[in-house]
Enzyme design. Structure first.
Site, short mmCIF file in Angstrom:
data_model
loop_
_atom_site.label_atom_id
_atom_site.label_comp_id
_atom_site.label_asym_id
_atom_site.label_seq_id
_atom_site.Cartn_x
_atom_site.Cartn_y
_atom_site.Cartn_z
CG ASN A 159 2.20 -0.19 -2.75
OD1 ASN A 159 1.28 0.50 -3.17
ND2 ASN A 159 2.25 -1.50 -2.94
CG ASP A 269 1.65 4.18 2.93
OD1 ASP A 269 0.71 4.40 3.70
OD2 ASP A 269 1.53 4.09 1.69
CG HIS A 273 -1.25 -3.16 -0.02
ND1 HIS A 273 -2.34 -3.94 -0.35
CD2 HIS A 273 -1.66 -2.39 1.01
CE1 HIS A 273 -3.36 -3.63 0.43
NE2 HIS A 273 -2.97 -2.68 1.25
CD GLU A 312 -1.20 1.65 6.33
OE1 GLU A 312 -2.37 2.01 6.21
OE2 GLU A 312 -0.40 1.59 5.39
#
Length: 553
Positions: A159, A269, A273, A312
Site C-alpha cells: 500500500n 497489511d 486500503h 488485515e
C-alpha cells in the site's frame, strides 16, 4: 528457560503413529491453517540475539517513548526457536513484522521522533534492514523454524512506502501519491489516498509502465548491484507479461523471498486500503514462487499445504461472512486471494458466554465461511482497544484464543502478561514494549497471577490445539451446561479427530460425560492434568486440582 515436566510428557504423544491401551493406531495430526497457532511479534521488540547490529544508518536521534529501535533481531528469534520456546507453546506458525530495509531518517507524527522499528516504513523492498540481521540470518531463522515444524508467515506491505525525510526521498509522482489523506467516508477516500500525512500511497491501481525511482537506482548503483537488480526485473516482466506498474515491481520483490527461502505464507497489511484485485495477483505470483521452491527443495518441504494468505482488513469481523462493507462497496476478499482474514470481533465477544461464542463461530465457519477461515486475536501491535489491556483476565484470554473455532494469534507477551500500559507512551507505542523475559525467569506476579503459571496454561492449551485439528476446525457441539462440556469433531478424507473440553469443572474428583463421542473402554488423555482415563458407561472419572479438562485420543 524454565522447562515443564508436562511438556516432556506431551512430547511422547507426538510420535507419528502412537498406540494407547485398547485403542487402534492414532495417525499423526496433519497441520491445517484453519487450526493454526500463530505467534506474532515485532522483531525489534522480541529478543536481542546480536547486539552488534543494534544501530545502523546513524539512527541515533532521541525518540519519543518506545519509538526507537531496541535491538531485537532474527538471531534472537532463532535462539528461541532452538530453545523450543514456540514448540512448548504449541505454536506452529510464526508471523513477525515486515523485513524490508526501513527509511533511514526519523519522523515526528506528533508523538515524538519515531524510527521505522516496526517494519512498516519500507525504503527498499529488495533488502533486509540490517537492524534485524542479514539475509543469512533470515535464512537461518526460516530453516530453524521449518526443522521444528513451524511455518513462517511474512508480513507484506504494498500500500505505501515509508515517510519522506531528509534522508529518504520520495519514489516520485509516477509511483506514489502524497495526498489527500484518507477520510474514510467512502471507497475512494479509503483506497485512493494516504493513510496518514506523509505516508506516500503507492499507485496500486495504475497499469502504466514506470521507470524505477531515482532513489533506488542511485542506492543500488552505490551498493554495486544495479545491473543484477535490473536483469532480474527484466526476466520477471518477460516471464509474467505484467506491465511495469508500481505494484508488480513490489510483488516481484516480495515473492523473491518465497522462491528463495520457502516462506509459507503472507500476512497482508492494510488490505482494504488497496484495490482488492491486486491481492489475487499477488497470490498467483506467490503460489508460483512457492511451487518453485518446493520443486527445488524436496527434502525441506513440510507437507502439501498450499501457500497461505491472511489479510488485515481493518475492522473485519466474522459476522460479516464473505463480504466486507468497504465504504459502501461490498468486497469479498476471500475471492481475491485470501485464505483467511484477521477477526477483529473476538475482543468484543470476549466477555460473552463461552457457548454463545463457540457456537456462533462454529456455525459461521461451517456455513458462510466453509472452506475459508479467520485468525482470532485479542491483543495486537496497532489495536488501541485490546480485550484485556490491564491483564486482569489472562487465563480467560488464553481460553478464548485457543478454544474459539478458527486459527489463533498470540501477540508476543500474551503468554507472560507483558505490560501494555506504559506511562508517557503515546498511541500504539504502549502496545510495543520489549518482551518481558525477566518476568518469566523471575516468575513475576501480575494481578495475582504468577507468570510461570500463566505460561503453563498457555502451553497446555497450545499443545492440545496443535495436536487436535478439531479444536479450531471441527464442528462444535455442547454436551452439558454444568460443568460446561463440549465436543469438536473434524473429518477430512480418511483422517478424523475428536476432542472433548470441560471448563469450570470442580477441582478434585469430577465426572465428565463423553456423550456418544468416544466409545466404551476407549483410553483418553487429559492434556491438562497429564493423565490417562478410560471411558466407562459413557463418562470418564478424573481426579485433578484443575477446573479444566482437555480430552482426546
Amino acid at each position: 528457560m524454565l522447562k515443564y515436566t508436562f511438556i516432556a510428557l506431551i512430547a511422547l504423544f507426538t510420535i507419528s503413529c502412537s498406540q494407547t491401551k485398547e485403542n487402534k493406531e492414532i495417525p499423526e495430526a496433519p497441520f491445517i491453517w484453519e487450526n493454526a497457532n500463530v505467534y506474532f511479534m515485532l522483531t525489534d521488540r522480541f529478543n536481542n540475539g546480536d547486539s552488534s547490529n543494534d544501530v545502523n544508518f546513524e539512527r541515533t536521534k532521541e525518540t519519543g517513548v518506545l519509538r526507537g529501535f531496541m535491538g531485537g533481531d532474527f538471531k534472537g528469534i532463532t535462539q528461541k526457536i532452538e530453545e523450543h520456546y514456540f514448540n512448548d507453546l504449541g505454536v506452529n506458525a510464526l508471523w513477525f513484522s515486515p523485513i524490508a530495509e526501513q527509511i533511514h531518517g526519523s519522523v515526528d507524527e506528533g508523538t515524538g521522533s519515531t524510527y521505522g522499528f516496526h517494519g512498516y516504513w519500507a525504503k527498499d523492498w529488495t533488502r533486509i534492514d540490517p537492524n534485524w540481521g542479514t539475509e543469512e540470518d533470515f535464512a537461518a531463522l526460516v530453516e530453524a523454524a521449518h526443522k521444528k515444524g513451524i511455518r513462517v508467515v511474512m508480513d507484506v506491505v504494498i500500500n505505501h512506502t515509508g515517510p519522506i525525510t531528509d534522508k529518504d526521498p520520495s519514489y516520485g509522482t509516477d509511483w506514489v501519491r502524497t495526498g489527500p489523506a484518507c477520510t474514510y467516508e467512502d471507497y475512494n477516500t479509503t483506497v485512493n489516498c494516504t493513510l496518514v500525512e506523509n505516508l506516500p500511497d503507492v499507485l496500486t491501481g495504475s497499469n502504466a509502465d514506470v521507470d524505477l525511482p531515482e532513489t533506488l537506482l542511485e542506492k543500488w548503483e552505490k551498493e554495486g548491484r544495479l545491473q543484477e537488480e535490473m536483469d532480474e526485473l527484466n526476466a520477471f516482466f518477460a516471464h509474467t507479461g505484467h506491465p511495469r506498474a508500481p505494484r508488480f515491481y513490489i510483488m516481484k520483490w516480495l515473492t523473491d523471498f518465497v522462491r528463495k527461502y520457502g516462506i509459507d505464507g503472507y500476512r497482508i497489511d492494510t488490505a482494504k486500503h488497496t484495490e482488492e484485485g491486486i491481492w489475487a495477483e499477488l497470490r498467483a505470483l506467490a503460489d508460483e514462487a512457492f511451487a518453485e521452491w518446493k520443486a527445488a527443495n524436496p527434502d525441506k518441504v513440510l507437507d502439501d499445504n498450499a501457500f497461505y494468505t491472511v489479510g488485515e482488513v481493518y475492522n473485519y469481523g466474522i459476522s460479516s461472512g464473505r463480504e466486507f462493507d468497504n465504504g459502501g462497496v461490498m468486497v469479498d476478499y476471500y475471492a481475491n486471494g485470501m485464505d483467511a482474514l484477521i477477526n477483529f470481533e473476538l475482543k468484543s465477544d470476549g466477555d460473552k458466554d463461552y457457548e454463545f461464542i463457540f457456537d456462533k463461530y462454529s456455525t459461521l465457519l461451517q456455513n458462510e465461511l466453509k472452506g475459508k477461515s479467520i485468525l482470532n486475536y485479542l491483543t495486537s501491535h496497532d489495536d488501541g482497544s485490546p480485550y484485556d489491556e490491564s491483564r486482569e483476565k489472562s487465563f480467560r484470554t488464553a481460553n478464548l484464543l485457543f478454544l474459539t473455532p478458527g486459527a489463533s494469534q498470540i501477540y508476543y507477551g500474551d503468554e507472560s502478561n507483558r505490560n501494555l500500559i506504559v506511562e508517557d507512551a503515546v498511541g500504539d507505542a504502549t502496545l510495543r514494549t520489549f518482551m518481558n523475559w525477566e518476568d518469566i525467569e523471575n516468575n513475576t506476579e501480575v494481578n495475582g497471577i504468577k507468570t510461570q503459571d500463566l505460561m503453563l496454561h498457555y502451553q497446555k492449551l497450545g499443545q492440545f490445539k496443535s495436536m487436535n485439528p478439531a479444536v479450531g476446525a471441527g464442528i462444535h457441539n455442547k454436551i452439558s451446561e454444568a460443568p460446561y462440556v463440549f465436543s469438536r469433531d473434524y473429518v477430512k478424507g480418511n483422517y478424523s479427530n475428536k476432542v472433548i473440553v470441560a471448563l469450570d469443572a470442580e477441582k478434585g474428583p469430577k465426572t465428565i460425560s463423553v456423550d456418544d463421542v468416544f466409545s466404551e473402554n476407549t483410553i483418553l488423555f487429559d492434556y491438562y492434568s497429564n493423565q490417562e482415563v478410560k471411558v466407562t458407561d459413557g463418562q470418564v472419572e478424573i481426579d485433578s486440582p484443575y477446573t479444566m479438562v482437555l480430552l482426546s485420543l
